[in-house]
Write an enzyme that holds these catalytic residues in place. Sequence first.
Site, PDB file in Angstrom:
ATOM      1  N   TRP A  16      -8.917 136.404   4.001  1.00 49.80           N
ATOM      2  CA  TRP A  16      -9.635 136.658   2.590  1.00 49.80           C
ATOM      3  C   TRP A  16      -8.617 137.142   1.679  1.00 49.80           C
ATOM      4  O   TRP A  16      -8.883 137.359   0.434  1.00 49.80           O
ATOM      5  CB  TRP A  16     -10.748 137.223   2.569  1.00 49.80           C
ATOM      6  CG  TRP A  16     -11.812 136.836   3.434  1.00 49.80           C
ATOM      7  CD1 TRP A  16     -11.718 135.463   4.079  1.00 49.80           C
ATOM      8  CD2 TRP A  16     -13.310 137.138   3.891  1.00 49.80           C
ATOM      9  NE1 TRP A  16     -13.178 135.365   4.719  1.00 49.80           N
ATOM     10  CE2 TRP A  16     -13.852 136.309   4.283  1.00 49.80           C
ATOM     11  CE3 TRP A  16     -13.922 138.441   3.225  1.00 49.80           C
ATOM     12  CZ2 TRP A  16     -15.334 136.436   4.605  1.00 49.80           C
ATOM     13  CZ3 TRP A  16     -15.335 138.437   3.654  1.00 49.80           C
ATOM     14  CH2 TRP A  16     -15.881 137.700   4.404  1.00 49.80           C
ATOM     15  N   HIS A  20       2.557 138.888   7.522  1.00 51.64           N
ATOM     16  CA  HIS A  20       2.381 138.090   6.751  1.00 51.64           C
ATOM     17  C   HIS A  20       3.344 137.980   5.495  1.00 51.64           C
ATOM     18  O   HIS A  20       3.794 139.083   5.241  1.00 51.64           O
ATOM     19  CB  HIS A  20       0.981 138.332   6.059  1.00 51.64           C
ATOM     20  CG  HIS A  20       0.550 137.067   5.187  1.00 51.64           C
ATOM     21  ND1 HIS A  20       0.683 136.738   3.824  1.00 51.64           N
ATOM     22  CD2 HIS A  20      -0.604 136.211   5.285  1.00 51.64           C
ATOM     23  CE1 HIS A  20       0.457 135.762   3.261  1.00 51.64           C
ATOM     24  NE2 HIS A  20      -0.627 135.355   4.224  1.00 51.64           N
ATOM     25  N   GLU A  67       3.384 137.777   2.527  1.00 49.45           N
ATOM     26  CA  GLU A  67       3.017 138.681   1.191  1.00 49.45           C
ATOM     27  C   GLU A  67       3.257 140.188   1.606  1.00 49.45           C
ATOM     28  O   GLU A  67       3.869 140.759   0.867  1.00 49.45           O
ATOM     29  CB  GLU A  67       1.457 138.524   0.926  1.00 49.45           C
ATOM     30  CG  GLU A  67       0.931 137.076   0.200  1.00 49.45           C
ATOM     31  CD  GLU A  67       0.061 136.755   0.258  1.00 49.45           C
ATOM     32  OE1 GLU A  67      -1.035 137.291   0.574  1.00 49.45           O
ATOM     33  OE2 GLU A  67      -0.258 135.269   0.055  1.00 49.45           O
ATOM     34  N   GLU A 101       3.991 129.944   9.018  1.00 48.99           N
ATOM     35  CA  GLU A 101       3.523 129.866   7.589  1.00 48.99           C
ATOM     36  C   GLU A 101       4.717 129.515   6.740  1.00 48.99           C
ATOM     37  O   GLU A 101       5.260 130.720   6.288  1.00 48.99           O
ATOM     38  CB  GLU A 101       2.808 131.008   7.243  1.00 48.99           C
ATOM     39  CG  GLU A 101       1.504 131.144   8.027  1.00 48.99           C
ATOM     40  CD  GLU A 101       0.523 132.210   7.302  1.00 48.99           C
ATOM     41  OE1 GLU A 101      -0.718 131.473   7.226  1.00 48.99           O
ATOM     42  OE2 GLU A 101       0.755 133.233   6.650  1.00 48.99           O
ATOM     43  N   GLY A 105      -0.471 129.394  -0.710  1.00 49.58           N
ATOM     44  CA  GLY A 105      -0.908 129.464  -1.780  1.00 49.58           C
ATOM     45  C   GLY A 105      -0.456 128.555  -3.080  1.00 49.58           C
ATOM     46  O   GLY A 105      -0.845 128.647  -4.133  1.00 49.58           O
ATOM     47  N   SER A 115      -1.529 126.368   2.655  1.00 50.54           N
ATOM     48  CA  SER A 115      -2.479 125.518   2.009  1.00 50.54           C
ATOM     49  C   SER A 115      -3.126 124.375   2.670  1.00 50.54           C
ATOM     50  O   SER A 115      -3.012 123.249   2.528  1.00 50.54           O
ATOM     51  CB  SER A 115      -1.450 124.623   0.952  1.00 50.54           C
ATOM     52  OG  SER A 115      -1.031 125.572  -0.136  1.00 50.54           O
ATOM     53  N   GLY A 158      -5.821 130.680   4.082  1.00 56.24           N
ATOM     54  CA  GLY A 158      -6.149 131.623   3.002  1.00 56.24           C
ATOM     55  C   GLY A 158      -7.242 131.283   1.826  1.00 56.24           C
ATOM     56  O   GLY A 158      -8.489 131.308   2.321  1.00 56.24           O
TER      57      GLY A 158
END
Length: 251
Positions: free
Chosen positions: A10, A95, A97, A167, A173, A213, A234
Amino acid sequence: MRQQIVAGNWKMNKTLDEGIELTKSILETVEKPRGLVVIAPPFTHLRDVGKMIKVRKHFHLAAQNCHHEQKGAYTGEVSADMIASCGAEFVIIGHSERRQYFKEKNDVLAQKVNVALAKGLRPIFCCGEPLHIREVDTHVGYVAKQLKASLFHLHEEDFRKVVIAYEPIWAIGTGRTASSDQAQEMHHAIRVLVAKKYGKIVANDTTILYGGSCNAQNASELFAQPDVDGGLIGGASLKAEDFATIIAALK
Ligand code: PEP
């Protein structure tokens, strides 16, 4: 054991009430999943979401990160122990990010993997290349370096508890998904790397998820690939209907 998994990340979305509503909708919408469903809400929601899902078979709780030390003077941080005490069984580590915005490097990620395993959590370890690496065709080597630096120090028994999530950063995203061929190529390459380090049996037992995605429209094609064991999702995990469709796409 190799498992089919769909995990919903999330990220920093949903207030507590919204998260509870979303969990309710997911539980209502998802019928008998063919694999495991992992939900990774923000830390603040772990206990509430965990209580809601623990009554349902195949549903599991994950945190999105943990600190690399066990405890201490790290204001604002959350330890693996704390996460486990809220009922989580998994934790996302590495991750892109976290790597990009919080400058988490391979060595710190190795420490996170260690502390998570020591506290009984299963790492969902993310790896993946940026666009400029893909463009010069060195993506397999790039991902190999990430795995060697943060995972391949583990003994086989611990390695077997890890879920790998491939990923590609250029797909996260962005709405730009890896093609099923690109995903399969990399997942196969990861399995070969694992086989070289731990042997073929372990490699065949390793769960490798695709993330980037992945959505209700493309999940079936991606999950149909022989080395793709599900997805780390995501944006599409924030809509119960879409998430349910993705879960239904598991082999
Ligand atoms: C992710 O954050 O792990 C991810 C795959 O995001 P998205 O599905 O939104 O690309």
